[in-house]
Design a protein around this motif. Structure first.
Motif, PDB file in Angstrom:
ATOM      1  N   UNK A 230       0.817  -1.215   0.000  1.00  0.00           N
ATOM      2  CA  UNK A 230       0.000   0.000   0.000  1.00  0.00           C
ATOM      3  C   UNK A 230       0.851   1.265   0.000  1.00  0.00           C
TER       4      UNK A 230
ATOM      5  N   UNK B 122       3.149   3.885  -2.116  1.00  0.00           N
ATOM      6  CA  UNK B 122       3.394   4.329  -3.486  1.00  0.00           C
ATOM      7  C   UNK B 122       4.257   5.581  -3.466  1.00  0.00           C
TER       8      UNK B 122
ATOM      9  N   UNK C  27     -16.223   4.116   4.862  1.00  0.00           N
ATOM     10  CA  UNK C  27     -15.306   3.637   5.898  1.00  0.00           C
ATOM     11  C   UNK C  27     -13.845   3.657   5.475  1.00  0.00           C
TER      12      UNK C  27
ATOM     13  N   UNK D 237     -10.877   4.714   2.296  1.00  0.00           N
ATOM     14  CA  UNK D 237     -10.619   5.386   1.039  1.00  0.00           C
ATOM     15  C   UNK D 237      -9.494   4.671   0.322  1.00  0.00           C
TER      16      UNK D 237
ATOM     17  N   UNK E  82     -10.897   5.657   6.373  1.00  0.00           N
ATOM     18  CA  UNK E  82      -9.529   5.236   6.616  1.00  0.00           C
ATOM     19  C   UNK E  82      -8.759   5.194   5.302  1.00  0.00           C
ATOM     20  N   UNK E  83      -7.521   5.589   5.404  1.00  0.00           N
ATOM     21  CA  UNK E  83      -6.700   5.684   4.210  1.00  0.00           C
ATOM     22  C   UNK E  83      -6.101   4.322   3.904  1.00  0.00           C
ATOM     23  N   UNK E  84      -6.256   3.859   2.691  1.00  0.00           N
ATOM     24  CA  UNK E  84      -5.768   2.527   2.351  1.00  0.00           C
ATOM     25  C   UNK E  84      -4.370   2.549   1.760  1.00  0.00           C
ATOM     26  N   UNK E  85      -4.030   3.632   1.057  1.00  0.00           N
ATOM     27  CA  UNK E  85      -2.697   3.704   0.452  1.00  0.00           C
ATOM     28  C   UNK E  85      -1.975   4.932   0.978  1.00  0.00           C
ATOM     29  N   UNK E  86      -0.666   4.855   0.984  1.00  0.00           N
ATOM     30  CA  UNK E  86       0.144   6.019   1.327  1.00  0.00           C
ATOM     31  C   UNK E  86       0.948   6.388   0.109  1.00  0.00           C
ATOM     32  N   UNK E  87       0.994   7.652  -0.159  1.00  0.00           N
ATOM     33  CA  UNK E  87       1.802   8.080  -1.280  1.00  0.00           C
ATOM     34  C   UNK E  87       2.562   9.332  -0.902  1.00  0.00           C
TER      35      UNK E  87
END
Lengths: 971, 100
Positions: free
Chosen positions: A646, A648, A798, A800, B89-94
């Protein structure tokens, strides 16, 4: 937004700077109170020599157009040449008024000098590439201008006059010959033109000087000799070998000559300094054809001449201990950088320096003229030395010295070594800034620490609690005692002194530590409520033009672990980068060893995951697209492996016009997953902005007039990319705006604004983007606001995920006219994001305008309806006005503002603001007024007296009622 | 009822007080249901009278609720719950940016 008169200076402060010195002039009398400086920041200013404060200051344009090429002082006037020799100005140095200003002909500037007859100095001569002009000092009018012969091939660089009615100009054709011209001062006629062969000479600047009765002396490094010729007579250059004087030339060092001319109406001194190596100077004399050696100065860092009355002295700044080549005491690991700089980095091991005066005629040392001063350990070395000499009553020589060090610090020194004042001029070039919370006090930390530790039995915990409560009690009684003690003193004597030991967070976290990174490579820790510099740290080996990125890895919230900041420094030329890890509160270098970076780092990413010591993980991506984590413990690597899918990256290459996205793999390598090309022939990328990671958005949507909800599209991975057209013709120029997802590379919105031109200033926050540009068709500045909404339904409430977004958001857009250009823009930010947002707009006039975001709302209707009124939408009007009461910095203008930084405080209503440029300004703003704080003028006395009165009245009436009841019962 | 109508749907102190009173009265009456029933013990059609009393008061309450709804005091729209929606909730971080 404006403040009341009694609030001025209560929670704001401004510091003014002038920048790194280019020219300085100290008056040669004991009673003088000011020194006039001209700086690299294109500032002409006068400093008070007693306090170091700015007496007056004039700020020219920040572009090369404002650059000051020369400054000359004549009596009370300062003459400056600026804009590459286009503008000649005369300033009155007492109050800073402009006497006159004239514009000169074009042509690259070479030199300027005052010219006079023995009785008076009346003219200023300006030497250009192809012309020499003479101007009256009184009004700037041109007396004459003469073209220089053979100006295409000859570089005229030297100007000399000594009150004899002639002006000598020396030009050079590199590696061939010198052209010596003599002008008549009255009519500008060339009275003599001589050509002297000099095939060994490449440049006049530095290696030549004019002595005494117009004798040109040049140093020939290759032949290790001096060459001498007279400007008045026609003769070839005499060759004087220096071996006879037993002077050693350093290898591959271009020897330099330093001469002095005490007054323009008389001849130069016959003595001069010859610099043989970076630390070796020699004082020589050439008189009546004889060269003699007066004194040798080994281990000298700087030399300077100064004159008072008849006496001319030479000041020599030496290191007390031996100068050593750049000691690699390891301020950072970048060893390659240190190698590169070894050549000229001679440091003084204990940073103690001496200044001594020597009489130039004899080379004799003057007694009792030693100034000894200390610079910070591991700090910078002195770079420039200016001396102010005066005769004391007993005819002995006294002096003061102005020393500028490599880190742009100015020190004004007095005998026998007292620092009268110092200025940190590197703060005129702040490049990066972060605000860090202050630590808790010892007692608070003790309590916090108690919860942090592992439990060790009921009794142990109980005892620990008791002991910490005892400490609290102790602190409280000490505080009470101090209050009682202070109460007896007059109010003026009580000063809440702030120093590095008693730093503690206040109740509302309004005081913070500002960590500033300056272009010179010096770091500062400044207490935000007072502006006091609490620590400073100079990073040697940081070359000018490096890029910096400052990150807070651990805040002060994790006691007992110290807070930790990491600075990534990347050299522009060698492309090598290194990390500097430090404690932002005390400025000390951290014990944690940063990874050695073998490859150039392209970008960094601060992850929200933490290692066992609560330090956030920093990922560094290098030019082979490999990732280095810091800290790199096992724990971190395990966590990274778990969440690698997850994570990037996006990299924007402005030169190639390429945006690319990468995904982290489990083995810490990356794979490219998307690429967007923006053809560089048509447009180039100027800015890319993501969202701030610490931003909280309280409300997920907006309530409409019919009480339904319009949900905001809050994509945390959204990027706003601005491009400008390469074609700058006003009919064809355009700017492009792309809203892009940083994970998938999907373009969510793109628009091209025709007939628009940069520079574009942009703010990207929550679900909106505001940008400002110049409209070339209507010739005005315009704002455009973009807002993104999901619609009345939320797709996934819930979680994103950028990978799962089937519906594109709706984009609303509106534009407004703004009456001024802007120099910086930022949005306010608060702790929980409940307070309404304002835009802080820095204007070129130096004011900061606080503009409610509600005025830049694309939902503002053209025709107000019932529903829009219900929503409190302001009807659309195309112009946004500048109201003076919206200025948050009243009359504290900030010269040449480059950026605004905002930080949340502990109070939801309050946002801390720092604006920086040439000046630094700090204040607080309350976008929705102070809804969570009682007003300053809240009437505590009235309220409490009413309350007590009522309680008292209740008690009395109760008693009366009882009595009455009793009486009635008796009746 | 007429007063209710006249009071309108704006929220100010008097309509609010009236609505409160209107809701409070039937509630109070329902609370004292047993007492009322006791008073009705002598009556022959006790059940019917009790039922009428109940229905009457219920109607009063319903009217009050309707009034509340008309005044917009009931949290029935999504906008009323907006403040309680937590951010997703944030699923990815960039991260990244222009090449340094």
């Amino acid at each position: 937004a404006a403040v009341y008169e009694d609030q001025v200076g209560k929670f704001d402060w401004r510091q003014q700077y002038v920048g790194k010195l280019k020219f300085a002039s100290l008056e040669a009398s004991q009673g003088s109170k000011k020194l006039v400086v001209a700086t690299e920041e294109n500032v002409v200013a006068a400093l008070n020599s007693r306090s170091g404060e700015i007496v007056w200051r004039h700020v020219d344009k920040g572009t090369p157009e404002g650059a000051i090429d020369a400054m000359l002082i004549h009596g009370q006037d300062a003459i400056t040449v600026s804009n590459a020799g286009r503008i000649l100005r005369s300033w009155e140095t007492n109050i800073g008024g402009l006497n006159w200003e004239t514009s000169l002909d074009t042509g690259s500037f070479q030199a300027a000098a005052l010219v006079g007859l023995p009785e008076a100095v009346k003219y200023v001569a300006v030497l250009k590439k192809a012309a020499l002009s003479l101007h009256y000092l009184s009004n700037g009018h041109q007396k004459w201008v003469e073209h220089l012969p053979e100006s295409e091939s000859t570089q005229y660089q030297l100007l000399y006059s000594r009150g004899t009615g002639v002006i000598h100009v020396v030009g050079i054709v590199p590696q061939s010959h010198l052209n010596i011209l003599t002008f008549n001062m009255e009519d500008g006629e060339i009275t003599r033109q001589v050509r002297v062969a000099a095939p060994w000479l490449g440049d006049l600047q530095g290696s030549c000087g004019v002595l005494g009765e117009a004798v040109l002396v040049c140093v020939d490094t290759a032949a290790r000799s001096l060459r001498v010729c007279s400007l008045d007579t026609e003769q070839d250059m005499r060759h004087i070998p220096l071996q006879s004087l037993e002077l050693e030339f350093a290898d591959d060092f271009q020897a330099r000559i330093l001469v002095t001319q005490p007054s323009v109406t008389s001849a130069s001194r016959t003595q001069f300094f010859l610099q043989l190596s970076p630390s070796h100077f020699s004082l020589l004399q050439y008189k009546q054809g004889l060269l003699s050696h007066l004194r040798d100065f080994q281990q000298a860092a700087l030399v300077s001449f100064a004159t008072t009355g008849e006496k001319t002295v030479a000041a020599v700044l030496t290191c007390r201990s031996e100068l050593k080549p750049g000691s690699s005491d390891g301020l950072h690991a970048g060893s390659t950088l240190e190698d590169a700089r070894r050549q000229d980095s001679l440091t003084c091991s204990n940073q103690t320096y001496n200044i001594n005066l020597y009489l130039v005629e004899t080379g004799q040392r003057l007694l009792d003229t030693t100034i000894t001063f200390n610079l910070e350990q591991g700090g910078a070395k002195p770079q420039q030395l200016y001396i102010q000499v005066f005769l004391k009553k007993d005819d002995s020589v006294g002096y003061r010295a102005l020393v500028q060090t490599e880190d742009h610090m100015l020190m004004f020194l007095q005998q026998p070594g007292k620092v009268v004042w110092s200025r940190e001029e590197s703060l005129a070039e702040v490049v990066s800034l972060e605000m860090v919370d202050l630590p808790l006090t010892g007692a608070q930390a003790e309590l916090e620490g108690e919860f942090g530790k592992k439990a060790d039995g009921l009794l142990g915990m109980f005892l620990k609690r008791l002991s910490s409560q005892l400490i609290l009690l102790q602190a409280w009684t000490a505080h009470l005692w101090k209050m009682f003690y202070d109460a007896r003193k007059p109010r003026s004597q009580i000063k809440n002194e702030i120093n590095i030991d008693n730093l503690a967070r206040d109740e509302f976290n309004l005081q913070k530590m500002m960590v500033m990174v300056t272009a010179s490579g010096k770091l500062f820790g400044i207490e935000s409520s007072s502006g006091i510099i609490l620590w400073k740290q100079y990073l040697r080996n940081v070359r000018p033009g490096s890029s910096f990125k400052l990150m807070v890895q651990r805040t002060t919230a994790h006691f007992p672990h110290p807070p930790q900041c990491t600075l990534l420094i990347k050299d522009k030329e060698t492309k090598m980068s290194f990390l500097y890890v430090f404690n932002p509160i005390f400025g000390k270098r951290s014990q944690v060893a940063p990874p050695v970076l073998k490859r150039p780092i392209l970008q960094t990413l601060l992850l929200p995951i933490m290692d066992q010591d609560y330090a956030k993980v920093l990922l560094l991506i290098d030019d082979e697209y490999k990732v280095t984590p810091f800290p790199a413990t096992k724990n971190v690597l395990r966590q990274l492996e778990e969440i690698a899918h997850s994570i990037y990256f996006y990299l924007v290459d402005a030169e190639q016009g390429k945006l690319s996205g990468f995904r982290l793999k489990k083995d810490l390598s990356t794979e490219e997953i998307w690429e967007v090309a923006i053809p560089t022939e048509v447009q180039r990328i100027v800015t890319v902005k993501g969202k701030r990671s610490n931003e909280h958005v309280h409300s997920q949507g907006r309530v409409m007039g019919d009480r339904s909800v319009l949900y905001k599209s809050l994509n945390p991975n959204l990027l706003a990319v601005v491009t400008e057209s390469t074609d700058t013709h006003h009919e064809r120029t355009f700017i492009g705006i792309y809203l892009m997802d940083g994970v998938t590379g999907r373009i969510i919105h793109s628009s091209v604004q025709k007939k628009a031109k940069g520079p574009v200033h942009m703010v990207h926050s929550e679900n909106w983007v505001v940008y400002q540009y110049w409209n070339t068709k209507a010739r005005r500045n315009e704002f455009t606001v973009l807002e993104l909404y999901e619609g009345t339904e939320q797709y996934n409430a819930t979680a994103f995920s950028s990978l799962d977004r089937p519906i594109l958001p709706q984009v609303l857009q509106q534009s407004y006219i703004f009456p001024s250009a802007i120099s910086a823009m930022e949005a306010t930010i608060t702790e929980r994001g409940i307070t309404s947002r304002h835009l802080l707009i820095g204007l070129p006039s130096g004011a900061i305008l606080s503009l409610p975001k509600a005025l830049l709302d694309p939902r503002r209707p053209e025709i107000p309806t019932e529903q829009s009124r219900e929503e409190n939408l302001i009807p659309y009007s195309p112009d946004v006005q500048i109201h003076a009461e919206r200025f948050i910095n009243y009359n504290q203008t900030i010269s040449r503002m480059r950026g605004i930084y905002t930080a949340p405080s502990g109070l939801e209503s309050t946002c801390l603001v720092v604006a920086y440029g040439l000046d630094i300004f700090q204040t607080r703003v309350y976008p929705s007024k102070q809804f969570d704080v009682l007003k300053d003028d809240y009437d505590y006395v009235l309220i409490s007296s009413v309350l007590f009165g009522l309680v008292f009245a209740t008690m009395i009436t109760k008693r009366l009622a009882q009595v009455k009841l009793l009486n009635r019962a008796w009746r | 009822l007429f007063i209710m109508y006249m009071a309108g749907n704006t929220i100010s102190i008097f309509p609010a007080m009236m609505v409160c009173m209107m809701g409070w009265r039937p509630l109070q009456a329902l609370m004292s249901l047993s007492a009322t029933l006791k008073a009705l013990e002598s009556s022959s059609r006790r059940a019917l009278q009790g039922l009428v009393f109940l229905v009457g008061n219920g109607l009063g309450l319903a009217l009050d609720l309707y009034k509340c709804q008309a005044m917009g005091l009931l949290p029935t729209r999504p906008s009323d719950w907006l403040a309680f929606i937590t951010p997703p909730q944030r699923m990815e971080f960039t991260g990244g940016g222009l090449i340094l």
